[in-house]
Enzyme design. Structure first.
Site, PDB file in Angstrom:
ATOM      1  N   GLU A  10      -0.189 -13.727  -0.318  1.00 58.38           N
ATOM      2  CA  GLU A  10       0.500 -12.629   0.380  1.00 58.38           C
ATOM      3  C   GLU A  10       0.684 -11.396  -0.497  1.00 58.38           C
ATOM      4  O   GLU A  10       0.807 -10.281   0.012  1.00 58.38           O
ATOM      5  CB  GLU A  10       1.857 -13.102   0.904  1.00 58.38           C
ATOM      6  N   HIS A  61      -1.685 -21.045  -2.446  1.00 58.57           N
ATOM      7  CA  HIS A  61      -1.343 -20.536  -1.116  1.00 58.57           C
ATOM      8  C   HIS A  61      -1.632 -21.579  -0.042  1.00 58.57           C
ATOM      9  O   HIS A  61      -2.723 -22.181  -0.026  1.00 58.57           O
ATOM     10  CB  HIS A  61      -2.145 -19.271  -0.797  1.00 58.57           C
ATOM     11  N   HIS A 105       4.806 -13.009  -3.624  1.00 58.77           N
ATOM     12  CA  HIS A 105       5.569 -12.214  -2.652  1.00 58.77           C
ATOM     13  C   HIS A 105       7.061 -12.431  -2.860  1.00 58.77           C
ATOM     14  O   HIS A 105       7.481 -13.384  -3.531  1.00 58.77           O
ATOM     15  CB  HIS A 105       5.189 -12.627  -1.228  1.00 58.77           C
ATOM     16  N   HIS A 117       8.812 -14.581   2.321  1.00 60.60           N
ATOM     17  CA  HIS A 117       9.302 -15.876   2.778  1.00 60.60           C
ATOM     18  C   HIS A 117       9.530 -16.743   1.551  1.00 60.60           C
ATOM     19  O   HIS A 117       9.211 -16.337   0.432  1.00 60.60           O
ATOM     20  CB  HIS A 117       8.297 -16.547   3.736  1.00 60.60           C
TER      21      HIS A 117
END
Length: 275
Positions: A10, A61, A105, A117
Site C-alpha cells: 500500500e 503484503h 502504510h 489499516h
C-alpha cells in the site's frame, strides 16, 4: 552482515487504490511490477553500502505472494508464502543486523493516509501499554525485541511520520503525499527508485546510530475487532478476555514476542466466518 527488507504494497509510490493491491482486481499486476521495482532499488542501495551483505526480502503484503520472483534482484533471498513465523518479518532472527520497511502504510485511524489499516480491515486498533500501534510500530518493536533496529521506512508522508515518532533517527522516504484514503500525489516512479537507492545506502551506512525500538514486558494489550464473531472466537484463546465495549479483547503478554504472535493469531481468526 544480514539485512531483512520487508516489503508491503500500500505504501508503494503510485499505488492509491485497492484495485492495485488485491489479486482479484484488474490493476493488481501493475501494482506487483511497481512493488518489485522499489524492492530492487532498496536491495541495490543496501549492496552499494555493504557489497558483502546477505539480503533477505520478505514479501509482506496480503498473501505474501506478490513480488515477482523472476524480476527480483538475483543477489537477494526471497521469503514468500504463508503462514510463517513472524509474518511480515519472515526471516528475521537474532543474527539480523538491520531491518528496512518498504512500501509501508499508516495505522488504522491515521490520516490522511493512503490505504491506512492495521493488519486487516477486521482489526480496528491495537494498543500496547495504552499506545496505539499499527503495522509499523508492531513490526519495529518485534525487530527491537530481538535487538534489531529498523533503519529505513518508505511509504506516504503519514507513514514516515509514524516511524519517526517511534524511531526518530531512522531514515524515511516519503514516496507520495497522501491526500486521503485513496488519493495521493507522487513523483515519477523512476525518481522514487533513485531516492530509495540513495536512502537505503545511507541507512545501512549509519545503522549503528539507530537504536532498536524496545517495549519491555509484561504488556497489557487491547485489540479492537470489527466483527463480533471474531470477538467470540478470540475469547476461546487462553488468556484472552472480552473487554468493555463489546468489540475489544484484552490479554497480558510476558514480552513483546508473545504479544506480536497473538495479534497475528487474531488476524487469522478474523478470516473465519460463521458456518
Amino acid at each position: 552482515m544480514k539485512v531483512l527488507i520487508s516489503v508491503d504494497m500500500e505504501g508503494i509510490s503510485g499505488i492509491v487504490h485497492p484495485s492495485e493491491t488485491n489479486p482479484d482486481r484488474y490493476d493488481y499486476e501493475r501494482g506487483r511490477v511497481l512493488m518489485t521495482a522499489e524492492a530492487n532499488a532498496v536491495i541495490a542501495g543496501v549492496l552499494d553500502a555493504e557489497p558483502s551483505a546477505v539480503v533477505w526480502v520478505a514479501d509482506a503484503h496480503g498473501p505474501f505472494r506478490n513480488l515477482l520472483p523472476e524480476e527480483l534482484d538475483r543477489r537477494a533471498h526471497l521469503v514468500r508464502g504463508k503462514p510463517r513465523p513472524l509474518g511480515m518479518l519472515g526471516g528475521l532472527d537474532e543474527d539480523t543486523d538491520a531491518v528496512l520497511l518498504v512500501g509501508y502504510h499508516a495505522r488504522a485511524g491515521g490520516g490522511p493516509a493512503v490505504l491506512a489499516h492495521t493488519m486487516s480491515g477486521e482489526i480496528l486498533d491495537v494498543r500496547v501499554g495504552g499506545r496505539s500501534l499499527g503495522e509499523i510500530g508492531l513490526n519495529a518493536a518485534m525487530a527491537g525485541h530481538l535487538g534489531v533496529p529498523v533503519v529505513l521506512l518508505s511509504g506516504d508522508d503519514t507513514a514516515c511520520a509514524e516511524l519517526r515518532d517511534l524511531v526518530p533517527s531512522a531514515v524515511t522516504v516519503a514516496v507520495k503525499q497522501a491526500l486521503g484514503q485513496a488519493a495521493a500525489v507522487a513523483p515519477h516512479p523512476a525518481e522514487v527508485r533513485e531516492r530509495l537507492r540513495r536512502a537505503a545506502a545511507d541507512a545501512i551506512s549509519r545503522r549503528a546510530t539507530v537504536p532498536p525500538l524496545t517495549i519491555d514486558g509484561p504488556l497489557d494489550v487491547e485489540v479492537d475487532l470489527y466483527s463480533p464473531v471474531t470477538v467470540d472466537l478470540a475469547t476461546l484463546v487462553p488468556g484472552v478476555s472480552r473487554a468493555e465495549g463489546g468489540r475489544t479483547v484484552a490479554f497480558t503478554a510476558a514480552g513483546f514476542a508473545d504479544a506480536y504472535r497473538l495479534v497475528l493469531l487474531l488476524v487469522q481468526l478474523a478470516t473465519i466466518k460463521p458456518a
